[in-house]
Every structure is written in C-alpha cells, then in structure tokens.
Design a protein around this motif. Sequence first.
Motif, short mmCIF file in Angstrom:
data_model
loop_
_atom_site.label_atom_id
_atom_site.label_comp_id
_atom_site.label_asym_id
_atom_site.label_seq_id
_atom_site.Cartn_x
_atom_site.Cartn_y
_atom_site.Cartn_z
N ARG A 61 30.31 -22.09 -44.81
CA ARG A 61 30.06 -21.14 -44.99
C ARG A 61 30.00 -19.58 -44.61
NH1 ARG A 61 25.04 -22.31 -48.47
NH2 ARG A 61 26.91 -22.12 -50.07
N TRP A 62 29.53 -20.10 -43.40
CA TRP A 62 29.31 -19.36 -41.86
C TRP A 62 30.40 -18.48 -41.59
CZ3 TRP A 62 26.46 -16.03 -44.79
CH2 TRP A 62 25.44 -15.88 -45.49
N ALA A 63 31.47 -19.28 -40.64
CA ALA A 63 32.07 -19.20 -40.21
C ALA A 63 33.45 -17.76 -40.34
CB ALA A 63 32.94 -19.86 -39.88
N PRO A 64 33.18 -17.94 -41.87
CA PRO A 64 34.16 -16.68 -42.01
C PRO A 64 33.49 -15.97 -42.14
CG PRO A 64 34.31 -18.20 -43.65
CD PRO A 64 33.53 -18.94 -42.59
N LEU A 65 32.12 -15.66 -42.48
CA LEU A 65 31.63 -14.09 -42.68
C LEU A 65 30.72 -13.84 -41.67
CD1 LEU A 65 29.67 -15.74 -45.90
CD2 LEU A 65 31.02 -14.35 -46.14
N LYS A 66 31.01 -14.56 -40.64
CA LYS A 66 30.22 -14.30 -39.49
C LYS A 66 30.82 -12.80 -38.94
CE LYS A 66 27.64 -15.88 -36.28
NZ LYS A 66 26.76 -16.65 -34.95
N SER A 67 31.83 -12.95 -39.26
CA SER A 67 32.51 -11.06 -38.81
C SER A 67 32.14 -10.18 -39.28
CB SER A 67 34.27 -11.57 -38.41
OG SER A 67 34.71 -12.14 -38.69
N GLN A 68 32.08 -10.47 -40.36
CA GLN A 68 32.13 -9.63 -41.41
C GLN A 68 30.85 -8.51 -41.59
OE1 GLN A 68 33.38 -10.95 -45.48
NE2 GLN A 68 34.29 -12.10 -44.55
N PHE A 69 30.22 -9.55 -41.11
CA PHE A 69 27.80 -8.34 -41.30
C PHE A 69 27.79 -8.70 -39.72
CE2 PHE A 69 29.21 -10.26 -45.71
CZ PHE A 69 28.86 -9.66 -46.46
N GLU A 70 27.69 -7.80 -39.09
CA GLU A 70 27.31 -7.62 -38.29
C GLU A 70 25.68 -8.15 -38.14
OE1 GLU A 70 27.15 -4.05 -35.69
OE2 GLU A 70 29.65 -3.43 -36.17
N LYS A 71 24.66 -8.08 -38.52
CA LYS A 71 23.84 -8.02 -38.75
C LYS A 71 22.68 -9.34 -39.20
CE LYS A 71 21.66 -4.18 -37.27
NZ LYS A 71 21.25 -2.64 -37.84
N LEU A 72 23.78 -10.39 -39.57
CA LEU A 72 23.82 -11.56 -39.56
C LEU A 72 23.21 -12.65 -39.25
CD1 LEU A 72 24.19 -12.48 -42.12
CD2 LEU A 72 26.55 -14.20 -41.38
N GLU A 73 21.96 -13.29 -39.20
CA GLU A 73 21.07 -14.25 -38.44
C GLU A 73 20.71 -15.38 -38.77
OE1 GLU A 73 17.14 -12.71 -36.75
OE2 GLU A 73 16.45 -14.87 -37.37
N LEU A 74 21.58 -16.33 -38.47
CA LEU A 74 21.71 -17.80 -39.22
C LEU A 74 20.45 -18.66 -38.31
CD1 LEU A 74 25.13 -17.92 -39.67
CD2 LEU A 74 23.76 -17.36 -41.33
N ARG A 75 19.54 -19.53 -39.10
CA ARG A 75 18.99 -19.85 -38.76
C ARG A 75 18.82 -21.56 -39.25
NH1 ARG A 75 14.75 -16.06 -37.45
NH2 ARG A 75 13.29 -17.89 -37.30
N LEU A 76 18.96 -22.99 -38.31
CA LEU A 76 19.43 -24.00 -38.90
C LEU A 76 17.85 -24.36 -38.96
CD1 LEU A 76 20.93 -26.54 -39.53
CD2 LEU A 76 20.11 -27.56 -36.79
N ALA A 85 24.97 -30.81 -31.62
CA ALA A 85 24.00 -30.23 -31.31
C ALA A 85 24.55 -28.70 -30.45
CB ALA A 85 23.30 -30.62 -29.80
N ALA A 86 26.12 -29.36 -29.98
CA ALA A 86 27.11 -28.25 -29.75
C ALA A 86 27.52 -27.13 -31.12
CB ALA A 86 28.57 -29.37 -29.29
N GLU A 87 27.58 -27.71 -31.81
CA GLU A 87 28.59 -27.10 -33.67
C GLU A 87 27.15 -26.19 -33.65
OE1 GLU A 87 28.88 -31.37 -34.42
OE2 GLU A 87 30.84 -30.34 -36.09
N ALA A 88 25.71 -26.65 -33.71
CA ALA A 88 24.34 -26.06 -33.82
C ALA A 88 24.12 -24.95 -33.09
CB ALA A 88 23.28 -27.18 -34.00
N ILE A 89 24.61 -24.58 -31.44
CA ILE A 89 24.24 -23.70 -31.52
C ILE A 89 25.67 -23.33 -31.30
CG2 ILE A 89 24.80 -23.62 -28.39
CD1 ILE A 89 22.56 -25.08 -27.68
N GLU A 90 26.85 -23.62 -31.34
CA GLU A 90 27.83 -22.67 -31.41
C GLU A 90 27.54 -21.14 -32.54
OE1 GLU A 90 30.39 -21.82 -29.89
OE2 GLU A 90 30.09 -23.34 -28.53
N LEU A 91 26.84 -21.72 -33.26
CA LEU A 91 26.72 -21.51 -35.00
C LEU A 91 25.48 -20.72 -35.21
CD1 LEU A 91 28.24 -19.99 -37.74
CD2 LEU A 91 27.05 -22.68 -38.38
N PHE A 92 24.25 -20.84 -34.95
CA PHE A 92 23.20 -20.21 -34.82
C PHE A 92 22.24 -19.82 -34.60
CE2 PHE A 92 23.60 -24.44 -38.04
CZ PHE A 92 23.33 -23.57 -39.39
N ASP A 93 20.99 -18.56 -34.83
CA ASP A 93 20.93 -17.49 -33.50
C ASP A 93 18.96 -18.11 -32.97
OD1 ASP A 93 23.21 -15.36 -33.78
OD2 ASP A 93 22.78 -15.66 -35.71
N VAL A 94 19.05 -18.94 -34.34
CA VAL A 94 17.84 -19.67 -33.77
C VAL A 94 17.95 -21.18 -34.79
CG1 VAL A 94 15.16 -19.58 -34.51
CG2 VAL A 94 16.54 -17.14 -34.34
#
Length: 218
Positions: A61-76, A85-94
């Motif tokens: 869902r978010w990989a394509p949107l991340k570059s479009q919305f600057e202030k987006l914060e994704l939390r697991l 773990a590796a995929e989570a580190i790549e995607l999530f801010d928190v």
Amino acid sequence: MSLPSDFTTIKEARSKILSAIGDNVTLVAASKRQSEDRINAALATGQRVFGENRVQEAQKRWAPLKSQFEKLELRLIGPLQTNKAAEAIELFDVIETLDRPKLLSALIKALEKTERAPPDLLIQVNTGDERQKSGVSLAEFDDFLKLSRQDWPGKIAGLMCIPPASEPAAPHFAFLKRLADENNLPHISMGMSSDYALAAKLGASHVRVGTALFGARD
Ligand SMILES: *Cc1c(COP(=O)(O)O)cnc(C)c1O
C-alpha cells in the motif's frame, strides 16, 4: 464515485476524534484491511500518520505513496516476525511492537545492512500478563528496556499496550503512563476506537484508531 462519500464521513469522524483527544495527542490511523478509497480519503483530510499491522500489506500500500506525501509517518503496530525485520526497517518510521531480545537482535542486524536511519522503537508491554499476547512481560520489562537502550542505535521512544479485551482499560492505561514516566519515555501509544478519549485523558501521546475513523474493516 465512492471517494466523496468516504471523504465526508472520514473527515467528520476525524474531526470528532481530534477534538476528543486534544492538541497534544497524535491520531494514528489504523489502516489495516481498509480500502484504497478510504485511505485516499483519509489522506485528503490531511491525515499523515498511519499504523499498519502487517509488513507485506503495508509495503504494497505505502511504498508507492511514500514519495508522494512528504510528511507521511508509518508506524508498525502489529507483531513483527524476525524474518520480516529487514522489510520493516525499510518501510516504517516507527516500530511500536518491540517485545523480545530476539527481535531486537534481528532489527539491529537488518539495520547494519541498510543506509536507512534507525526507526524509533516503542516497547510493547503485556500489561495484563496474558499468556498468548504479544508484549514484554512485566517481570522482564526493566531488563529488556535496559538492553534495548544499550543496543539500539536509534531511539527507544516509548511504550505501547493493548489491554485485555475482558477488562476495563483504564487501569492498564494508567499503569502504562506511570511506567513510561518513571523511565523517561515520552511516547505512550494506547487507546483504540472504543477508548481513545479515555486513553488521551490518561496520558496517551498516540491513539491508534481504525474503525471509528474509517468504518468497519473488510
Ligand atoms: C486494529 C488495531 C487498532 C485499531 O483498532 P480499532 O478498534 O479498529 O480502532 C489499534 N491497535 C492495534 C494494535 C490494532 O491491531
């Protein structure tokens, strides 16, 4: 066609939640199993902080949107398996669901292999000491916090809990707030659709709201 109606409903729901929690509490939109239309509607209202439960669903869902919305914060906010773990580190801010040494090690290893800045971590606490529940037990909490602070190169920013469904939430919220304060941890993630106002009153910094914001899940 469904976007305008979703937009109005979600906008009203969001305003209601925001006014109930006040300015010092952050609304985390728990977007698991919600439609793309509803996510887009939430984004259109200005919502930028989202909580997801599953790494793969979130990535899609978010990989394509991340570059479009600057202030987006994704939390697991859902449980994390060490092999993700590796995929989570790549995607999530928190990551809100750190709860065991094995997961901490996996996150550290994953971090070493990437250029990404370390996400902030919250420790999930099993405040009800429930058997099947995620979260560090109360008996192990002190040692685990110490270890996490020692070993994680980023911030251990706070605590998260999901109280037992069968008990009043207030004592759990009050307990988590006290535990966070005692340990100088500013982020306190607690409260969902049925009790976000209560959680805010009892000291939450973040409430995680799904159905009360978006409507029922698929
Ligand atoms: C789904 C979920 C929420 C949101 O639940 P609602 O009752 O829909 O608000 C909050 N926190 C976690 C960890 C969740 O899995």
